[in-house]
Design a protein around this motif. Structure first.
Motif, PDB file in Angstrom:
ATOM      1  N   PHE A  89      32.913  29.645   0.491  1.00 28.06           N
ATOM      2  CA  PHE A  89      32.084  30.486   1.362  1.00 28.06           C
ATOM      3  C   PHE A  89      32.310  31.991   1.143  1.00 28.06           C
ATOM      4  CE2 PHE A  89      32.996  26.468   3.514  1.00 28.06           C
ATOM      5  CZ  PHE A  89      31.729  26.023   3.826  1.00 28.06           C
ATOM      6  N   ALA A  90      33.391  32.346   0.444  1.00 29.23           N
ATOM      7  CA  ALA A  90      33.792  33.766   0.372  1.00 29.23           C
ATOM      8  C   ALA A  90      32.673  34.702  -0.096  1.00 29.23           C
ATOM      9  CB  ALA A  90      35.035  33.908  -0.511  1.00 29.23           C
ATOM     10  N   PRO A  91      31.940  34.374  -1.160  1.00 31.26           N
ATOM     11  CA  PRO A  91      30.934  35.352  -1.613  1.00 31.26           C
ATOM     12  C   PRO A  91      29.731  35.485  -0.689  1.00 31.26           C
ATOM     13  CG  PRO A  91      31.011  33.443  -3.094  1.00 31.26           C
ATOM     14  CD  PRO A  91      32.056  33.229  -2.055  1.00 31.26           C
ATOM     15  N   LEU A  92      29.647  34.627   0.341  1.00 28.76           N
ATOM     16  CA  LEU A  92      28.485  34.672   1.241  1.00 28.76           C
ATOM     17  C   LEU A  92      28.683  35.673   2.381  1.00 28.76           C
ATOM     18  CD1 LEU A  92      28.005  30.819   1.396  1.00 28.76           C
ATOM     19  CD2 LEU A  92      26.616  32.439   0.088  1.00 28.76           C
ATOM     20  N   ALA A  93      29.915  36.188   2.502  1.00 31.36           N
ATOM     21  CA  ALA A  93      30.211  37.133   3.598  1.00 31.36           C
ATOM     22  C   ALA A  93      29.266  38.324   3.501  1.00 31.36           C
ATOM     23  CB  ALA A  93      31.663  37.584   3.496  1.00 31.36           C
ATOM     24  N   GLY A  94      28.766  38.734   4.641  1.00 32.40           N
ATOM     25  CA  GLY A  94      27.920  39.928   4.689  1.00 32.40           C
ATOM     26  C   GLY A  94      26.463  39.674   4.330  1.00 32.40           C
ATOM     27  N   GLN A  95      26.078  38.424   4.144  1.00 33.94           N
ATOM     28  CA  GLN A  95      24.678  38.119   3.785  1.00 33.94           C
ATOM     29  C   GLN A  95      23.851  37.701   5.004  1.00 33.94           C
ATOM     30  OE1 GLN A  95      23.507  38.778   0.903  1.00 33.94           O
ATOM     31  NE2 GLN A  95      25.385  39.034  -0.277  1.00 33.94           N
ATOM     32  N   GLY A  96      24.469  37.728   6.173  1.00 37.58           N
ATOM     33  CA  GLY A  96      23.717  37.354   7.382  1.00 37.58           C
ATOM     34  C   GLY A  96      23.494  35.860   7.516  1.00 37.58           C
ATOM     35  N   LEU A  97      24.348  35.079   6.881  1.00 43.73           N
ATOM     36  CA  LEU A  97      24.127  33.629   6.873  1.00 43.73           C
ATOM     37  C   LEU A  97      25.008  32.869   7.869  1.00 43.73           C
ATOM     38  CD1 LEU A  97      24.005  33.226   2.987  1.00 43.73           C
ATOM     39  CD2 LEU A  97      22.072  32.976   4.554  1.00 43.73           C
ATOM     40  N   ALA A  98      26.048  33.527   8.409  1.00 39.84           N
ATOM     41  CA  ALA A  98      26.983  32.816   9.295  1.00 39.84           C
ATOM     42  C   ALA A  98      26.232  32.250  10.500  1.00 39.84           C
ATOM     43  CB  ALA A  98      28.089  33.765   9.736  1.00 39.84           C
ATOM     44  N   GLY A  99      26.445  30.969  10.781  1.00 38.93           N
ATOM     45  CA  GLY A  99      25.823  30.301  11.923  1.00 38.93           C
ATOM     46  C   GLY A  99      24.331  30.094  11.787  1.00 38.93           C
ATOM     47  N   ARG A 100      23.769  30.266  10.594  1.00 36.81           N
ATOM     48  CA  ARG A 100      22.314  30.238  10.446  1.00 36.81           C
ATOM     49  C   ARG A 100      21.802  29.279   9.376  1.00 36.81           C
ATOM     50  NH1 ARG A 100      19.347  35.406  11.760  1.00 36.81           N
ATOM     51  NH2 ARG A 100      20.128  35.737  13.846  1.00 36.81           N
ATOM     52  N   CYS A 101      22.675  28.548   8.750  1.00 34.32           N
ATOM     53  CA  CYS A 101      22.208  27.678   7.657  1.00 34.32           C
ATOM     54  C   CYS A 101      21.728  26.336   8.219  1.00 34.32           C
ATOM     55  CB  CYS A 101      23.329  27.438   6.652  1.00 34.32           C
ATOM     56  SG  CYS A 101      23.859  28.984   5.900  1.00 34.32           S
ATOM     57  N   ASP A 102      20.614  25.886   7.731  1.00 34.98           N
ATOM     58  CA  ASP A 102      20.062  24.603   8.177  1.00 34.98           C
ATOM     59  C   ASP A 102      20.798  23.439   7.538  1.00 34.98           C
ATOM     60  OD1 ASP A 102      17.423  25.354   9.722  1.00 34.98           O
ATOM     61  OD2 ASP A 102      17.604  26.702   8.011  1.00 34.98           O
ATOM     62  N   VAL A 103      21.145  23.602   6.273  1.00 35.22           N
ATOM     63  CA  VAL A 103      21.833  22.539   5.540  1.00 35.22           C
ATOM     64  C   VAL A 103      22.874  23.151   4.618  1.00 35.22           C
ATOM     65  CG1 VAL A 103      21.515  20.969   3.568  1.00 35.22           C
ATOM     66  CG2 VAL A 103      20.068  20.718   5.544  1.00 35.22           C
ATOM     67  N   ILE A 104      24.040  22.508   4.546  1.00 36.22           N
ATOM     68  CA  ILE A 104      25.019  22.841   3.496  1.00 36.22           C
ATOM     69  C   ILE A 104      25.214  21.582   2.663  1.00 36.22           C
ATOM     70  CG2 ILE A 104      27.379  23.551   2.969  1.00 36.22           C
ATOM     71  CD1 ILE A 104      27.407  25.095   5.606  1.00 36.22           C
ATOM     72  N   ALA A 105      24.996  21.702   1.370  1.00 38.49           N
ATOM     73  CA  ALA A 105      25.208  20.581   0.450  1.00 38.49           C
ATOM     74  C   ALA A 105      26.345  20.949  -0.493  1.00 38.49           C
ATOM     75  CB  ALA A 105      23.934  20.310  -0.354  1.00 38.49           C
ATOM     76  N   ALA A 106      27.142  19.951  -0.859  1.00 34.37           N
ATOM     77  CA  ALA A 106      28.224  20.222  -1.813  1.00 34.37           C
ATOM     78  C   ALA A 106      28.573  18.965  -2.584  1.00 34.37           C
ATOM     79  CB  ALA A 106      29.470  20.735  -1.081  1.00 34.37           C
ATOM     80  N   ASN A 107      28.726  19.128  -3.878  1.00 34.29           N
ATOM     81  CA  ASN A 107      29.331  18.092  -4.714  1.00 34.29           C
ATOM     82  C   ASN A 107      30.581  18.722  -5.325  1.00 34.29           C
ATOM     83  OD1 ASN A 107      30.045  15.998  -6.371  1.00 34.29           O
ATOM     84  ND2 ASN A 107      28.449  16.403  -7.898  1.00 34.29           N
ATOM     85  N   PRO A 108      31.678  18.719  -4.559  1.00 32.08           N
ATOM     86  CA  PRO A 108      32.892  19.411  -5.011  1.00 32.08           C
ATOM     87  C   PRO A 108      33.713  18.529  -5.948  1.00 32.08           C
ATOM     88  CG  PRO A 108      33.237  18.479  -2.846  1.00 32.08           C
ATOM     89  CD  PRO A 108      31.839  18.078  -3.253  1.00 32.08           C
ATOM     90  N   PRO A 109      34.728  19.111  -6.591  1.00 33.62           N
ATOM     91  CA  PRO A 109      35.667  18.249  -7.322  1.00 33.62           C
ATOM     92  C   PRO A 109      36.389  17.369  -6.314  1.00 33.62           C
ATOM     93  CG  PRO A 109      36.440  20.541  -7.269  1.00 33.62           C
ATOM     94  CD  PRO A 109      35.092  20.532  -6.640  1.00 33.62           C
TER      95      PRO A 109
END
Ligand SMILES: C[S@@+](CC[C@H](N)C(=O)[O-])C[C@H]1O[C@@H](n2cnc3c(N)ncnc32)[C@H](O)[C@@H]1O
Length: 297
Positions: A184-204
């Protein structure tokens, strides 16, 4: 020399190197060198190959015989109806992960939307794709939902370069933004906190003990950062579960691909976290527990 003769030589070489899909791979490589398709090859078996192309084919067959992924040699992988560029340095998207896309799309279609994010996302539903690799999930989501704005994050520069290239190749640059960094670190300051409809991830999500047992095609060629989930495989998944509620809107959905032995662990984890409402683990087409779907309260 005719394509038919080179093709049978290529098939024999791959078979003796232990490639299970020798004939199919030989056909795809031959077709690629000739600038045709497998169908084109079978319809014109008398096609001839000049010396330069013959050498190019031999070089590709040698690489495949050393277990290099076919998709790296073709420079492309199919995913969710899209053709993505791939090569050394990036994870080859797998069919299992198409279910992650479907779950994310279903959640987007289902959920009554909350407040949308500002900036370029104003008025549009917003999705995050963490651990984007080639950008496969981000691009598939944006391709299927023309109103969707997607932010994709990748930590490894080589993989991020493939994601940037795929977003451009598919003409999705207006709606998919690739950011380089840790979760999530690079998303700071983009106005996205608490506002995303979906988070998808295929992590290691592979455990250390599993990494040692992988087929050479995966373990020796695909980036370790795409596979290594720490001692028991849950390290990155756990960080995503911890961080996601801060970025999801109320009622927003987290979908995460997991290892087939991680279902019980993740259900317990979601059940013990009051920020999540429900947690369901869906099975993949092989019957293995594969995709977590969890709603934020
Ligand atoms: C299993 S691959 C999935 C790639 C792509 N989403 C797909 O499904 O084909 C995992 C990806 O996560 C990236 N990654 C690993 N740790 C990360 C982290 N802490 N932050 C961002 N990306 C990470 C890896 O470099 C790799 O590209």
């Amino acid at each position: 020399m005719t394509a038919r003769i080179l093709l049978s030589g290529a098939t024999a070489a791959l078979r003796s190197a232990g490639i299970a899909t020798a004939r199919q791979d030989a056909e795809l490589l031959t077709a690629r060198v000739l600038g045709t398709t497998r169908l084109g090859l079978s319809l014109e078996p008398r096609l001839t190959i000049d010396a330069a192309r013959g050498n190019a084919l031999r070089a590709l067959v040698e690489r495949r015989a050393r277990q290099e992924p076919l998709q790296y040699l073709l420079g492309e992988a199919e995913f969710a109806g899209l053709t993505l560029g791939v090569g050394p340095g990036v994870f080859v998207p797998r069919p299992e992960t198409e279910a992650l896309v479907e779950r994310a799309l279903a959640a987007l279609a289902d959920g009554s939307r909350g407040p949308s994010a500002g900036g370029p996302s104003a008025g549009s539903p917003v999705a995050l794709d963490l651990c984007t690799g080639s950008g496969a999930v981000a691009c598939a989501l944006a391709d299927r939902r023309a109103d969707l704005v997607v932010w994709a994050v990748e930590r490894e520069p080589a993989a991020a370069a493939w994601a940037h290239a795929n977003v451009a190749r598919l003409g999705l640059g207006g709606r998919v933004t690739v950011m380089e960094g840790d979760l999530f670190a690079p998303l700071a300051g983009q106005g996205l906190a608490g506002r995303c409809d979906v988070i998808a991830a295929n992590p290691p999500y592979l455990a250390e003990s599993t990494l040692a047992t992988l087929p050479a095609e995966v373990g020796e060629w695909e980036p370790r950062a795409a596979l290594d989930g720490g001692p028991d495989g849950t390290q990155v998944v756990a960080r995503i579960l911890d961080g996601a509620p801060d970025w999801l809107r109320p009622g927003g959905t987290l979908v995460v691909e997991i290892g087939e032995d991680q279902g019980a662990w993740i259900r317990a984890r979601i059940a013990g976290d009051p920020r999540y409402e429900t947690g369901i683990v869906h099975r993949d087409f092989r019957g293995c527990e594969r995709t977590l779907e969890a709603r934020r309260v």
